[in-house]
Write an enzyme that holds these catalytic residues in place. Structure first.
Site, mmCIF file in Angstrom:
data_model
loop_
_atom_site.group_PDB
_atom_site.id
_atom_site.type_symbol
_atom_site.label_atom_id
_atom_site.label_comp_id
_atom_site.label_asym_id
_atom_site.label_seq_id
_atom_site.Cartn_x
_atom_site.Cartn_y
_atom_site.Cartn_z
ATOM 1 N N CYS A 29 45.222 29.922 135.029
ATOM 2 C CA CYS A 29 46.639 29.878 135.289
ATOM 3 C C CYS A 29 47.432 30.439 133.990
ATOM 4 O O CYS A 29 48.665 30.700 134.002
ATOM 5 C CB CYS A 29 47.031 28.655 135.821
ATOM 6 S SG CYS A 29 46.607 27.080 135.151
ATOM 7 N N GLU A 42 50.002 20.637 137.267
ATOM 8 C CA GLU A 42 50.059 21.509 136.469
ATOM 9 C C GLU A 42 49.735 22.907 137.505
ATOM 10 O O GLU A 42 48.525 23.020 138.145
ATOM 11 C CB GLU A 42 48.651 21.393 135.507
ATOM 12 C CG GLU A 42 48.607 22.182 134.367
ATOM 13 C CD GLU A 42 47.713 23.440 134.340
ATOM 14 O OE1 GLU A 42 48.341 24.414 134.987
ATOM 15 O OE2 GLU A 42 46.570 23.331 134.458
ATOM 16 N N ASN A 47 38.376 26.644 139.312
ATOM 17 C CA ASN A 47 38.379 27.538 137.889
ATOM 18 C C ASN A 47 38.072 27.020 136.710
ATOM 19 O O ASN A 47 37.181 27.866 136.014
ATOM 20 C CB ASN A 47 39.735 28.543 137.976
ATOM 21 C CG ASN A 47 40.916 27.799 137.457
ATOM 22 O OD1 ASN A 47 40.933 26.393 137.791
ATOM 23 N ND2 ASN A 47 41.850 28.161 137.098
ATOM 24 N N GLU A 53 49.348 17.713 129.741
ATOM 25 C CA GLU A 53 47.970 17.272 129.551
ATOM 26 C C GLU A 53 47.495 17.404 128.343
ATOM 27 O O GLU A 53 47.752 18.700 127.634
ATOM 28 C CB GLU A 53 47.185 17.729 130.810
ATOM 29 C CG GLU A 53 47.533 17.439 132.113
ATOM 30 C CD GLU A 53 46.597 17.716 133.087
ATOM 31 O OE1 GLU A 53 45.677 18.750 133.178
ATOM 32 O OE2 GLU A 53 46.636 17.118 134.351
HETATM 33 C C1 SIN Z 1 43.911 26.405 134.156
HETATM 34 O O1 SIN Z 1 43.868 27.378 134.531
HETATM 35 O O2 SIN Z 1 44.459 25.663 135.010
HETATM 36 C C2 SIN Z 1 43.665 25.914 132.694
HETATM 37 C C3 SIN Z 1 43.311 26.688 131.553
HETATM 38 C C4 SIN Z 1 43.323 26.091 130.262
HETATM 39 O O3 SIN Z 1 43.214 25.056 130.319
HETATM 40 O O4 SIN Z 1 43.169 26.718 129.405
#
Ligand code: SIN
Length: 494
Positions: free
Chosen positions: A298, A264, A165, A473
């Protein structure tokens, strides 16, 4: 087939960014065991055939990273920082090509892809700076003739598995911190989107990052590659971004060699609109936090809770703002929502939606594929009367479906919002300062956007609680995740 491959990338300024095989010890390796196809989700066309790598190549990449570790971790922070800055500058210089490659293999609108390239690169420049501030500590000792020193040292070889993604930024958020700390790095990008990772490898070579410091293993046998990355004793740290079920398996595998881990994982983000919220700003925030990458993020909103007094007004504004969103091929001018990644994603969303509608949810907008555009273009969708018992409330949707529920009290909505095993991102809109602090403390989430939907940036600690993962992170906390503390007790100083 060759024409298709060529024509997709014909408009790149620098076609040498497109590679088709793993990058190990500074070299692109021809495959031993065949190729896998990478398709454009917008039209199903074949973009590239990429060389399959398996456990043998993964072991070679780990060996390369292990061999490079001593020199890389032994370099000064300033030397590492300078190379990271050079890598960053090349990403900036090639941002249009990197974004185009990203949209072609992932589907997101080109403007969002540009955003991701800048987001990913921002981790490289941020950690290039932070490399110089990996400070230790001096602690008052227990005895007068002693001195306690604490050093932060690079943990060693880092292995990572990253998702489709964010095929650029999820690699760089890990790799930049790891390299800044003095670690060497092996990543297995998603087999759906390996080309963005390989373009970064090309730029790593051009930046002069030494062979073996950054390695990319491309392959479809995620299980075999994952087994090696999580079980090889030369790997000191394992970092994963992806689903909670896969994360649990990988975490268990890491136990055999007691690796440090960052996970994550998935979320189920609530978005709460209180009756004192600025509704126009909440609507804009919701669109941004829901439809980013067609909902395939996510930290995307999964459940929307609106307080009764503003329910009707909010819904009316939301429908008005959502209806005109442009669903299109990501390369098309004005596109705001691109295709979903594949048919599996479409089927999952259709199933969740059907179940919710069967159980009493009401469809207000969208709800289907836009067949004129293609099989993966899911319309922006709004459903109401959503209850916690529906599977759509309990599942990370990963698609452009807004699920709306009504609530009455603050206590009620906190319980509803926390009623999930995950705890990644959450959002709420309110202008009452007392409520802001009460609700922020009560929400069991790693990240909370308060009157703000864009929460991700290099300076902030990204990560979740509960089944959303371990570690952080970005930010100085993200650098710490790639270091080990070493305590020195210096005696005989009396
Ligand atoms: C993710 O969907 O894993 C990361 C999204 C983000 O860094 O904002």
């Amino acid at each position: 087939m060759t024409n298709q491959i060529n024509s997709a990338f014909a408009s790149l300024n620098d076609r040498a960014l497109v590679h088709h095989s793993s990058y190990i010890s500074g070299q692109f390796h021809p495959g031993r065991t065949g190729h896998f196809a990478v398709h454009n989700p917008a039209d199903g066309s074949l973009l590239a055939l990429v060389a399959e790598a398996g456990s043998t190549e993964t072991e070679q990449a780990i060996a390369a990273a292990a061999a490079a570790f001593s020199a890389w971790s032994g370099a000064t922070a300033a030397q590492r920082s300078a190379l990271l800055m050079r890598w960053y500058q090349l990403m900036q210089q090639h941002q249009h090509d990197l974004a185009r490659i990203l949209t072609l293999e992932q589907g997101k609108p080109l403007t969002e892809a540009m955003g991701e390239i800048n987001y990913g690169a921002s981790f490289v420049s941020w950690f290039a700076e932070e490399a110089k501030r990996m400070n230790g500590d001096i602690i008052p000792a227990a005895a007068t003739d002693q001195q306690i020193l604490v050093l932060k040292q690079a943990i060693g070889v880092v292995a990572a598995i990253t998702p489709w993604n964010f095929p650029n930024a999820m690699i760089l958020r890990k790799a930049a911190a790891a390299l800044a700390a003095g670690c060497t790095f092996v990543v297995k990008p998603s087999e759906l989107t390996p080309l963005s990772a390989l373009a970064l490898a090309e730029l790593a070579t051009r930046a002069g990052i030494p062979a073996g410091v950054f390695n990319v293993v491309t392959g479809t046998d995620a299980k075999a590659i994952g087994q090696v990355l999580t079980k090889d004793s030369r790997v000191a740290k394992f970092s994963f971004t992806g689903s909670t079920p896969v994360g649990k398996t990988l975490l268990a595998q890491c136990a055999s060699t007691v690796k440090k881990v960052s996970m994550e994982l998935g979320g189920n983000a609530p978005f709460i609109v209180f009756d004192d919220a600025d509704l126009a700003s909440a609507v804009q925030g919701l669109l941004a936090a829901k439809f980013r990458n067609a909902g395939q993020t996510c930290v995307c909103v999964n459940r929307v809770f609106v307080q009764r007094p503003v329910y009707d007004a909010f819904l009316a504004q939301l429908i008005q703002a959502t209806a005109p969103l442009k669903l299109a091929n990501g390369l098309e001018t004005g596109c705001q929502i691109g295709p979903l990644i594949n048919q599996t994603a479409v089927d999952k969303i259709a199933r969740l939606l059907d179940q919710a509608l069967d159980q009493g949810a009401e469809l207000l907008l969208g709800g289907a594929i836009d067949a004129d555009l293609g099989p993966l273009f899911f319309q922006p969708t709004i459903i109401t009367e959503v209850t916690p018992a529906m599977r759509i409330s309990q599942t990370e949707i990963f698609g452009p479906v807004l699920c709306i529920s009504l609530f009455d009290t603050e206590q009620e909505v906190i319980e509803l919002a926390n009623n999930t095993p995950t705890g990644l991102a959450s959002y709420f809109y309110s202008r009452d300062i007392g409520r802001i602090f009460r609700v922020a403390k009560a929400l069991h989430y790693g990240m909370i956007g308060i009157n703000e939907a864009s929460i991700s940036n290099a300076a902030a600690p990204f990560g979740g609680v509960k089944e959303s993962g371990l570690g952080r992170e970005g930010s100085s906390y993200g650098l710490d995740d790639f270091t080990e503390l070493k305590y020195l007790c210096l005696g005989g100083l009396g």
